[in-house]
Design a protein around this motif. Sequence first.
Motif, PDB file in Angstrom:
ATOM      1  N   ASP A 730      16.260   4.557   8.445  1.00 53.70           N
ATOM      2  CA  ASP A 730      16.168   4.755   7.000  1.00 53.70           C
ATOM      3  C   ASP A 730      14.762   4.369   6.536  1.00 53.70           C
ATOM      4  O   ASP A 730      14.314   3.245   6.742  1.00 53.70           O
ATOM      5  CB  ASP A 730      17.223   3.897   6.295  1.00 53.70           C
ATOM      6  N   LEU A 731      14.060   5.287   5.903  1.00 58.75           N
ATOM      7  CA  LEU A 731      12.684   5.041   5.461  1.00 58.75           C
ATOM      8  C   LEU A 731      12.600   4.502   4.043  1.00 58.75           C
ATOM      9  O   LEU A 731      11.484   4.299   3.526  1.00 58.75           O
ATOM     10  CB  LEU A 731      11.864   6.331   5.548  1.00 58.75           C
ATOM     11  N   THR A 732      13.712   4.248   3.410  1.00 55.11           N
ATOM     12  CA  THR A 732      13.694   3.742   2.040  1.00 55.11           C
ATOM     13  C   THR A 732      12.888   2.444   1.956  1.00 55.11           C
ATOM     14  O   THR A 732      13.123   1.502   2.713  1.00 55.11           O
ATOM     15  CB  THR A 732      15.120   3.480   1.544  1.00 55.11           C
ATOM     16  N   PRO A 748      12.589   8.485   0.491  1.00 51.70           N
ATOM     17  CA  PRO A 748      13.768   7.748   0.983  1.00 51.70           C
ATOM     18  C   PRO A 748      14.716   8.641   1.780  1.00 51.70           C
ATOM     19  O   PRO A 748      15.808   8.986   1.337  1.00 51.70           O
ATOM     20  CB  PRO A 748      14.403   7.245  -0.313  1.00 51.70           C
ATOM     21  N   ILE A 749      14.290   8.992   2.976  1.00 50.51           N
ATOM     22  CA  ILE A 749      15.106   9.824   3.843  1.00 50.51           C
ATOM     23  C   ILE A 749      15.493   9.043   5.086  1.00 50.51           C
ATOM     24  O   ILE A 749      14.971   7.957   5.340  1.00 50.51           O
ATOM     25  CB  ILE A 749      14.361  11.106   4.261  1.00 50.51           C
ATOM     26  N   ALA A 755      13.057  14.477  14.671  1.00 53.05           N
ATOM     27  CA  ALA A 755      12.307  14.958  13.508  1.00 53.05           C
ATOM     28  C   ALA A 755      11.011  14.201  13.350  1.00 53.05           C
ATOM     29  O   ALA A 755      10.802  13.127  13.919  1.00 53.05           O
ATOM     30  CB  ALA A 755      13.163  14.809  12.256  1.00 53.05           C
ATOM     31  N   ARG A 756      10.136  14.777  12.532  1.00 58.33           N
ATOM     32  CA  ARG A 756       8.933  14.070  12.127  1.00 58.33           C
ATOM     33  C   ARG A 756       8.706  14.308  10.641  1.00 58.33           C
ATOM     34  O   ARG A 756       8.981  15.382  10.110  1.00 58.33           O
ATOM     35  CB  ARG A 756       7.719  14.513  12.928  1.00 58.33           C
ATOM     36  N   LEU A 757       8.210  13.259   9.990  1.00 53.59           N
ATOM     37  CA  LEU A 757       7.938  13.311   8.555  1.00 53.59           C
ATOM     38  C   LEU A 757       6.466  13.623   8.335  1.00 53.59           C
ATOM     39  O   LEU A 757       5.591  12.964   8.894  1.00 53.59           O
ATOM     40  CB  LEU A 757       8.275  11.971   7.900  1.00 53.59           C
ATOM     41  N   ARG A 758       6.216  14.639   7.504  1.00 48.70           N
ATOM     42  CA  ARG A 758       4.857  14.905   7.048  1.00 48.70           C
ATOM     43  C   ARG A 758       4.802  14.513   5.578  1.00 48.70           C
ATOM     44  O   ARG A 758       5.360  15.199   4.733  1.00 48.70           O
ATOM     45  CB  ARG A 758       4.479  16.368   7.258  1.00 48.70           C
ATOM     46  N   MET A 759       4.149  13.384   5.306  1.00 47.17           N
ATOM     47  CA  MET A 759       4.102  12.838   3.951  1.00 47.17           C
ATOM     48  C   MET A 759       2.814  13.296   3.287  1.00 47.17           C
ATOM     49  O   MET A 759       1.718  12.848   3.614  1.00 47.17           O
ATOM     50  CB  MET A 759       4.153  11.301   4.008  1.00 47.17           C
ATOM     51  N   ASN A 772      10.448  19.506  11.169  1.00 49.71           N
ATOM     52  CA  ASN A 772       9.458  18.929  10.260  1.00 49.71           C
ATOM     53  C   ASN A 772      10.054  18.738   8.876  1.00 49.71           C
ATOM     54  O   ASN A 772      10.601  19.680   8.288  1.00 49.71           O
ATOM     55  CB  ASN A 772       8.224  19.834  10.151  1.00 49.71           C
ATOM     56  N   ILE A 773       9.950  17.520   8.357  1.00 46.18           N
ATOM     57  CA  ILE A 773      10.368  17.227   6.988  1.00 46.18           C
ATOM     58  C   ILE A 773       9.099  17.005   6.166  1.00 46.18           C
ATOM     59  O   ILE A 773       8.305  16.112   6.471  1.00 46.18           O
ATOM     60  CB  ILE A 773      11.261  15.977   6.915  1.00 46.18           C
ATOM     61  N   ASP A 774       8.895  17.832   5.145  1.00 45.78           N
ATOM     62  CA  ASP A 774       7.725  17.716   4.281  1.00 45.78           C
ATOM     63  C   ASP A 774       8.126  17.053   2.975  1.00 45.78           C
ATOM     64  O   ASP A 774       8.950  17.582   2.230  1.00 45.78           O
ATOM     65  CB  ASP A 774       7.116  19.088   4.007  1.00 45.78           C
TER      66      ASP A 774
END
Length: 809
Positions: A730-732, A748-749, A755-759, A772-774
């Motif tokens: 949890d990235l919250t 907050p995902i 997966a990888r997060l692209r912030m 990919n989660i943008d």
Amino acid sequence: MRTTLHALIAVVLAAPLFPAAAATQDAPLLTVDVVHGAHGDAMVWRAGCGEQALIDAGNGMAEEILDVLDRHGDRHLDIVSPSHADADHLGDVLDVTGAPGVTVGTYVDGFLSADDHDTQTFADYYATTRGAGNVTVVDIGDAFTLCDGPDAVVFDVLAVGYDGTTVGGLPVDGANDRGIVYRVTVTAATSPDGNDVTLLSAGDVNGTDGGGRADVEGALVATHGTRLAVDWVKVTHHGSFFSNTPPWIEAVTDGTLPHVVAPVGSNGFGHPAQIVVDDWTAAVGPDNYFQTGHGDGHPNEGEPADGTVTTIVTTDAITTTGTASGRTATTPLTGNTPDPDLDGGTAPAEVTVTAVVDGHTHALDVSRARFPDGTRPAHAVIASGEVFADALAGTPLTGDGPLLLASDDPDVIQQVQDELDRLMPGGGTVYLLGGQAAIEWEPVGHDVVRLAGPTRIQTALVIAGTVQDLYGTDGAEAFIVRSDGPGSAAFADSVAIGGWAAQARAAVLLTPTDTLHPDVAAFLRDNDPDTRIVGGSSAVSDVVLARAQDIVGSTVARIAGASRDATAAEIDRVLWGSQAHGGHTVIEGYADDAWTWGLVAAGRAADLGAPVLITTGDSLPAATTDRIRTDPDNGDVEVVGAFTEAQQSLIGRDVREAVASRDLPTEDPTEDPTEDPTEDPTEDPTEDPVGDVVLTITGIVHNPDGDDLAPDGGEHITIELSAAADGPVDLTGHYVLDAADNRLDLCPITLTPAARLRMHTGPGTQTTHSDNIDCFAGRGQAMWNNSGGDTARLHSPDGTVIDTFAYAS
């Protein structure tokens, strides 16, 4: 908001190789006079050496300010800095600076144009100061310094927003919220919590949104967290109802009981609000709360309460006094007198910062420090002071003797000869590195052994053979490094290996970036050493790595980080991490001649058992900070570089903060060492208690084609789960800070292993494409520097640094 450091102002700062004596106890290190007058803020800051800064000048308060200067017997102001453009802070600047006998060194402000305010008062100030030419415009991350060396008082800019955004990228429009926020550090005084004494002056920034205001206090808390906990604070915005919020007061008083001063004169705004007075006094106690005057509606409106409030910081105490009321509060600075007899007590680590004048002179200074009169080295080593390669290859010899740098200058030659005669009276062995083209001169009265080959690569192999003959290290360790390159890139990664090579007597072999030189290949075949490649593939290519693995075996590994400072940190972790540390040697490693002091430091690093780390000239990189902070042996830190006076202060401050934040184990005197602890049967050993240890930053796109804030292809940071992750995280509450402490909150995902997060920095709508989660932070200003490099620090919700990632350009 500009995040590159563009203004460094130093009144004076210098330090020798060994620190000067500490300030005399009870002598004022800093005196702050919060002036009571008709209207507004005005503060005179006088450092122990007599240098002075005027922060704000009120409106109708010139006479009172001049009285304070006369009380100090000095009308010279080294710095004049209005925090913002409103008349209650800027109104009397010209009246004070134009008074008889007043002289000004530098005006420091955040104003970018004559249109930054619409009053005649501001127009007059802007025209006068810009006409004088002695103006420095500061931005977030900048600093100015009063006094030199160990008694420095450093003013750091935490917020300013005349380009439209302030700390944390918060958009601001009003003059109050655009103002400068200073965090001031008294480097020679230690607070009860063990850190340097700090003070906070936040001008008139607000703590609430709405009505044209912006929550700058909240942005400061979100960005700086515990750095806002200080020993003295000026109440924000004269005690306005819209500032001094509970979260702000909680952050400023986190673990401290600061002295609090509210500058209040006649005003039409009801300052200070009674709720603000109540909140501050509840937080610090009525004895620690001071107020210069009474605001509107009070029976004694306009009259002094405490009057001008004076705070004096010494090594022993912080003392604040109201000149009209006579009230006094004193906080002993017990952090300056640790009791070495306390159970579990740890002596404080020492930090020294040395500014190098030139490499030749510094090499002589280090030689004298390592081998004082009567201490004879096994030999001496001389390399050219013009090219790094021979000196780098020669570092394995410097564990038992000094490295001196020669040149064609007759004065330098004589100085080196004199030092050899002092070191080894009657003569001794001198290793001269390189051929006649490198060093034509040879010392007299000593046994000279020239180690040279036809090229720098062969010279390194000759040196490696000599090291084997001297120490019997056949087949031990060898490091393959880049043989040449443009500017400081030539030695960027390899300069930090010198300390380990000097201690372990390990061979340092040079090769071109894209191929393993055949003579180096032959050395590997003949000696079968434990081999490592130093630096990334742009320094020593994967082709070289594969060829070395073909010869020596698959155990050949690469030691590298995302930047030269990260590579040095990795060398510390991989090679030095398993043994006790004698502290750290930190070098400024980005100048083209940084190798001269960096390689001279190798022998001293070996003496002390102190790994070599790298810093820039302007701030301590995150990777370096983390290695200093996590030193379990609480070792001293020596910092060396061609620093300006201001840089010397800034780097010293950063290192001291890293040392002060070490989480050192303490012994419980009540614990029975014979007790056999048992495992808690209720604890689940399979539980992963903190998700923050399984996240890693895998890349930053900092200079994309087109718009940095475009939702498709704009700048972004990529975060993935590490191999240690055994399930989703949890990235919250997680967030990222850049080198200037700008903050990027992660969305907050829940991130899965696949997966990888692209912030993304800019605005956009959260989307998922394959794995990919943008996500989009929605900032209106780019965050990652396009030039000069930057460092990202990934934090867990409680502020713990999980991972760092740095890039050079």
